[in-house]
Design a protein around this motif. Sequence first.
Motif, PDB file in Angstrom:
ATOM      1  N   VAL A 149       0.828  -1.210   0.000  1.00  0.00           N
ATOM      2  CA  VAL A 149       0.000   0.000   0.000  1.00  0.00           C
ATOM      3  C   VAL A 149       0.862   1.259   0.000  1.00  0.00           C
ATOM      4  CG1 VAL A 149      -1.623   1.346   1.398  1.00  0.00           C
ATOM      5  CG2 VAL A 149      -2.040  -1.078   0.984  1.00  0.00           C
ATOM      6  N   GLY A 150       1.940   1.252   0.762  1.00  0.00           N
ATOM      7  CA  GLY A 150       2.817   2.422   0.829  1.00  0.00           C
ATOM      8  C   GLY A 150       3.357   2.814  -0.536  1.00  0.00           C
ATOM      9  N   LEU A 151       3.707   1.823  -1.347  1.00  0.00           N
ATOM     10  CA  LEU A 151       4.207   2.108  -2.694  1.00  0.00           C
ATOM     11  C   LEU A 151       3.126   2.758  -3.554  1.00  0.00           C
ATOM     12  CD1 LEU A 151       6.169  -1.207  -3.400  1.00  0.00           C
ATOM     13  CD2 LEU A 151       7.127   1.028  -2.815  1.00  0.00           C
ATOM     14  N   VAL A 152       1.907   2.251  -3.429  1.00  0.00           N
ATOM     15  CA  VAL A 152       0.792   2.812  -4.195  1.00  0.00           C
ATOM     16  C   VAL A 152       0.554   4.259  -3.775  1.00  0.00           C
ATOM     17  CG1 VAL A 152      -1.691   2.655  -4.661  1.00  0.00           C
ATOM     18  CG2 VAL A 152      -0.306   0.574  -4.561  1.00  0.00           C
ATOM     19  N   LEU A 153       0.524   4.492  -2.476  1.00  0.00           N
ATOM     20  CA  LEU A 153       0.238   5.843  -1.981  1.00  0.00           C
ATOM     21  C   LEU A 153       1.346   6.831  -2.344  1.00  0.00           C
ATOM     22  CD1 LEU A 153      -1.403   5.016   1.462  1.00  0.00           C
ATOM     23  CD2 LEU A 153      -2.510   5.498  -0.740  1.00  0.00           C
ATOM     24  N   GLU A 154       2.580   6.367  -2.415  1.00  0.00           N
ATOM     25  CA  GLU A 154       3.673   7.239  -2.866  1.00  0.00           C
ATOM     26  C   GLU A 154       3.441   7.690  -4.301  1.00  0.00           C
ATOM     27  OE1 GLU A 154       7.669   5.728  -2.402  1.00  0.00           O
ATOM     28  OE2 GLU A 154       7.202   4.976  -0.394  1.00  0.00           O
ATOM     29  N   VAL A 156       0.542   7.835  -5.815  1.00  0.00           N
ATOM     30  CA  VAL A 156      -0.629   8.715  -5.806  1.00  0.00           C
ATOM     31  C   VAL A 156      -0.219  10.115  -5.344  1.00  0.00           C
ATOM     32  CG1 VAL A 156      -2.867   9.143  -4.695  1.00  0.00           C
ATOM     33  CG2 VAL A 156      -2.291   6.846  -5.526  1.00  0.00           C
ATOM     34  N   ASP A 157       0.599  10.183  -4.308  1.00  0.00           N
ATOM     35  CA  ASP A 157       1.077  11.483  -3.830  1.00  0.00           C
ATOM     36  C   ASP A 157       1.903  12.199  -4.893  1.00  0.00           C
ATOM     37  OD1 ASP A 157      -0.189  11.052  -1.427  1.00  0.00           O
ATOM     38  OD2 ASP A 157       1.629  10.391  -0.371  1.00  0.00           O
ATOM     39  N   GLY A 158       2.499  11.426  -5.786  1.00  0.00           N
ATOM     40  CA  GLY A 158       3.275  11.999  -6.887  1.00  0.00           C
ATOM     41  C   GLY A 158       2.422  12.387  -8.082  1.00  0.00           C
ATOM     42  N   GLY A 159       1.101  12.205  -7.967  1.00  0.00           N
ATOM     43  CA  GLY A 159       0.199  12.647  -9.029  1.00  0.00           C
ATOM     44  C   GLY A 159      -0.437  11.547  -9.857  1.00  0.00           C
ATOM     45  N   LYS A 163      -6.008   4.108  -9.266  1.00  0.00           N
ATOM     46  CA  LYS A 163      -6.218   2.892 -10.053  1.00  0.00           C
ATOM     47  C   LYS A 163      -4.960   2.531 -10.846  1.00  0.00           C
ATOM     48  CE  LYS A 163      -9.448   0.950 -13.398  1.00  0.00           C
ATOM     49  NZ  LYS A 163     -10.641   1.212 -14.213  1.00  0.00           N
ATOM     50  N   ASP A 164      -4.346   3.530 -11.472  1.00  0.00           N
ATOM     51  CA  ASP A 164      -3.135   3.290 -12.263  1.00  0.00           C
ATOM     52  C   ASP A 164      -1.965   2.875 -11.376  1.00  0.00           C
ATOM     53  OD1 ASP A 164      -4.524   3.956 -14.571  1.00  0.00           O
ATOM     54  OD2 ASP A 164      -3.913   6.066 -14.485  1.00  0.00           O
ATOM     55  N   ALA A 165      -1.849   3.522 -10.224  1.00  0.00           N
ATOM     56  CA  ALA A 165      -0.767   3.199  -9.293  1.00  0.00           C
ATOM     57  C   ALA A 165      -0.914   1.764  -8.782  1.00  0.00           C
ATOM     58  CB  ALA A 165      -0.754   4.185  -8.128  1.00  0.00           C
TER      59      ALA A 165
END
Length: 189
Positions: A149-154, A156-159, A163-165
């Motif tokens: 999850v942390g990788l996905v949220l990173e 997402v935080d990067g724009g 869904k794509d992340a």
Amino acid sequence: MPLVSDPGHSIVAAAHDASIPVTCIPGPSAVTTALALSGLNVGHFIFDGFAPRKTGARRAWLETLVHERRAVCCFESPHRIEQLLADAADVLGPDRRGAVCRELTKTYEEVKRGTLGELAAWAEGGVRGEITLVIEGGAQQHAEPEDLVGLVLELVDGGERMKDAAKRVAKEHGVKVGDLYDAALDARG
């Protein structure tokens, strides 16, 4: 066997379209022969024709095989096998096992087994003949969606869109996209 990784399939299709009966007499096949001689775990396998010729396309193709658990069998030209093995060792890891099977059912038949790193070094001297490569499937991934999850949220935080992340991270780590997406949504609250 003719028509496997061969453009002759259009002839067979045309014959079917013209209601001309088509049959096949089983005979030697480089794919099944290489799988049998490889000594690798090939209970489940995929055959992927010839590896892509261009470096970028070849490496992208190899990336799709990182988490492939089935053995992979492909044909390769003697002029490109050295680079394919070097790229495979780099992308799939030098310790993944493989077998280079050449000149199958012919006088100079040879099966060279080893890790992709060993096979890449062996091929540096040049390899001759018709080549069928078998690469053992990758190890099962043990990552859990919650761990990623942390990788996905990173991302997402990067724009990047959630869904794509989730799709990107799931592909890289061999987990189900839906499970990872749901875990990321839960973490976001």
